[in-house]
Design an enzyme around this catalytic site. Structure first.
Site, PDB file in Angstrom:
ATOM      1  CG  ASN A 151      -0.285  -0.377   2.487  1.00 20.04           C
ATOM      2  OD1 ASN A 151       0.249  -1.484   2.629  1.00 20.04           O
ATOM      3  ND2 ASN A 151      -0.279   0.534   3.433  1.00 20.04           N
ATOM      4  CD  GLN A 179      -3.614  -0.188  -1.596  1.00 22.26           C
ATOM      5  OE1 GLN A 179      -3.771   0.344  -2.692  1.00 22.26           O
ATOM      6  NE2 GLN A 179      -3.971   0.412  -0.476  1.00 22.26           N
ATOM      7  CB  SER A 199     -11.031  -3.314   1.916  1.00 26.60           C
ATOM      8  OG  SER A 199     -11.744  -2.262   2.514  1.00 26.60           O
ATOM      9  CB  ALA A 200     -16.157  -2.193  -0.362  1.00 25.04           C
ATOM     10  CG  HIS A 201     -12.360   1.896   2.304  1.00 19.92           C
ATOM     11  ND1 HIS A 201     -11.350   2.819   2.306  1.00 19.92           N
ATOM     12  CD2 HIS A 201     -11.990   0.946   3.191  1.00 19.92           C
ATOM     13  CE1 HIS A 201     -10.419   2.449   3.175  1.00 19.92           C
ATOM     14  NE2 HIS A 201     -10.795   1.297   3.710  1.00 19.92           N
ATOM     15  CB  THR A 237     -27.613  -8.043  11.754  1.00 18.37           C
ATOM     16  OG1 THR A 237     -28.301  -8.720  12.807  1.00 18.37           O
ATOM     17  CG2 THR A 237     -28.599  -7.653  10.671  1.00 18.37           C
ATOM     18  CB  CYS A 324      -2.396   3.226   9.468  1.00 20.17           C
ATOM     19  SG  CYS A 324      -3.400   2.553   8.179  1.00 20.17           S
TER      20      CYS A 324
HETATM   21  C1  LIG Z   1      -6.451  -0.278   3.420  1.00 16.55           C
HETATM   22  C2  LIG Z   1      -5.720  -1.561   3.631  1.00 16.55           C
HETATM   23  C3  LIG Z   1      -6.103  -2.467   4.640  1.00 16.55           C
HETATM   24  C4  LIG Z   1      -7.199  -2.165   5.622  1.00 16.55           C
HETATM   25  O1  LIG Z   1      -8.467  -2.201   5.034  1.00 16.55           O
HETATM   26  P1  LIG Z   1      -9.699  -1.490   5.780  1.00 16.55           P
HETATM   27  O2  LIG Z   1     -10.869  -1.868   4.978  1.00 16.55           O
HETATM   28  O3  LIG Z   1      -9.404  -0.014   5.737  1.00 16.55           O
HETATM   29  O4  LIG Z   1      -9.722  -2.019   7.172  1.00 16.55           O
HETATM   30  C5  LIG Z   1      -5.415  -3.645   4.731  1.00 16.55           C
HETATM   31  N1  LIG Z   1      -4.397  -3.932   3.895  1.00 16.55           N
HETATM   32  C6  LIG Z   1      -3.997  -3.095   2.932  1.00 16.55           C
HETATM   33  C7  LIG Z   1      -2.885  -3.487   2.024  1.00 16.55           C
HETATM   34  C8  LIG Z   1      -4.647  -1.875   2.763  1.00 16.55           C
HETATM   35  O5  LIG Z   1      -4.235  -1.036   1.817  1.00 16.55           O
END
Ligand SMILES: *Cc1c(COP(=O)(O)O)cnc(C)c1O
Length: 382
Positions: A151, A179, A199-201, A237, A324
């Site tokens: 990341n 990523q 992860s979706a975001h 849920t 982070c």
């Molecule tokens: C953003 C990220 C995470 C954490 O994901 P979240 O959905 O924000 O908890 C874990 N690993 C990597 C490589 C990321 O870039």
């Protein structure tokens, strides 16, 4: 002033079509997916449709997808879930020095519970050498976890080779693909991956939803107990709107496809070549094995944080270190692992592009950056 967002590795804006797909589940379609009546069935159907679509996308079976609250939870579930389910087989886990804190902190905690962890070093470019994985495997090894792409510096790991080695030694393999999911081709069967986090975001979806792919041959222990949701592995849920949004984000990434990756790669390469024209600058990470949207550079004698704040004043959102750890004074563990001195690591800048980044944005950025670097160097004590 138009703000230019260049921090897509931290998070991405929610896409319009994703929001539209989610909206009904915040209003009229509010059912609990465990309820047997019409409202419940409607929510259940939406979740299972999303699960089917996402599973197909990575060549998994729907039953192999566990929805979670995001990448962090998926990483925790993968590591702790395997560790506690395989206790009788061994207590050794192999990972790398450049993992996301969601992996590294989980490993530290597992060490306190009596597990042994090997943190593999990486090359100057940030690559994990497959041979080093093979060498580290012992009769007690139960799991190897290597991220698909980093990341901070965007280095893409040879995870297929690593997975093959794990398979040969009958050790489970997990990859944090947060990523790369939706960007690089992922076929969990072809890649021999046993567990995979997403992860979706990070792909224009909502925050607070992710998944863990768990191959049907793998047993993991639940971390959260309750009503038995998600095949009794992750009770609670379901986040119906989030899961629907995740599937919509995947659909969007499919639609954008290779063409968008190529577009971003061109902008990335333009950025890299222009930035390297600045005196005493360096590119961190690999030139070739790199995420198409990632630029990570250091400028001698310049504080990354000072640079970030000046760029912020000019309307550009970038990152230094990882989001982070950006509030801590510790230099990035990734940059230290690829051999940077602490003072060099403090001077790093991460620029990550996205689907709405335009060529004009990059040109404007390249207009401003050299001037800021020069003015910061004038007042630098180095
Ligand atoms: C953003 C990220 C995470 C954490 O994901 P979240 O959905 O924000 O908890 C874990 N690993 C990597 C490589 C990321 O870039």
């Amino acid at each position: 002033m138009r703000k230019v967002y260049l921090d897509h590795a931290a998070t991405t804006p929610l896409a319009k079509e994703v929001l539209e797909a989610m909206e009904p589940f915040f209003s009229e379609k509010f059912g609990n997916a465990s309820s047997l009546h019409f409202f419940g069935r409607e929510a259940r159907d939406a979740i299972e449709k999303a699960r089917n679509e996402i599973a197909k996308f990575i060549n998994a079976k729907p039953a192999e997808i566990i929805f979670t609250s995001g990448g962090t939870e998926s990483d925790n579930l993968a590591l702790k879930g395997v560790a506690f389910a395989s206790k009788d087989k061994g207590n050794h886990i192999i990972t790398t020095k450049i993992e996301h804190p969601a992996i590294l902190e989980t490993c530290k905690w597992l060490e306190k519970q009596g597990f042994k962890i090997t943190y593999l070093p990486v090359t100057k470019e940030g690559l994990v050498e497959p041979e080093s994985v093979e060498k580290a495997i012992t009769k007690d090894t139960i799991l190897v976890s290597v991220m698909h792409a980093n990341n901070e510096i965007g280095t893409i790991q040879p995870i297929e080779e690593i997975a093959k080695i794990c398979k040969k030694h009958k050790v489970l393999f997990h990859t944090d693909a947060v990523q790369t999911f939706g960007k690089l081709d992922i076929d969990v069967k072809k890649m021999n991956v046993d567990l995979l986090s997403a992860s979706a975001h990070k792909i224009y979806g909502p925050k607070g939803v992710g998944l863990l792919y768990v191959s049907k041959d793998v047993k993991i222990e639940a971390l959260q107990h309750g009503g038995g949701h998600e095949q009794n592995i992750r009770s609670g849920t379901e986040n119906v709107a989030g899961i629907v949004g995740f599937a919509a984000a995947v659909k969007l990434m499919q639609k954008l496809g290779k063409k968008e990756q190529e577009r971003e790669r061109k902008l990335r390469d333009l950025l890299i070549s222009k930035i390297l024209e600045i005196k005493d600058s360096r590119l961190n990470g690999s030139k070739e094995k790199r995420l198409p949207n990632n630029v990570n550079v250091s400028f001698k004698g310049v504080e990354g944080e000072a640079l970030l704040l000046r760029l912020d004043q000019e309307g550009f959102a970038v990152s230094t270190g990882s989001a982070c750890s950006s509030r801590s004074l510790e230099p990035s563990h990734v940059l230290i692992a690829i051999g940077l001195k602490p003072e060099e690591a403090h001077g790093s800048l991460r620029i990550t592009l996205g689907k709405d980044t335009t060529e004009q944005d990059i040109e404007k950025f390249l207009n401003v950056l050299p001037k800021i670097v020069a003015s910061l160097r004038k007042i630098s004590p180095f």
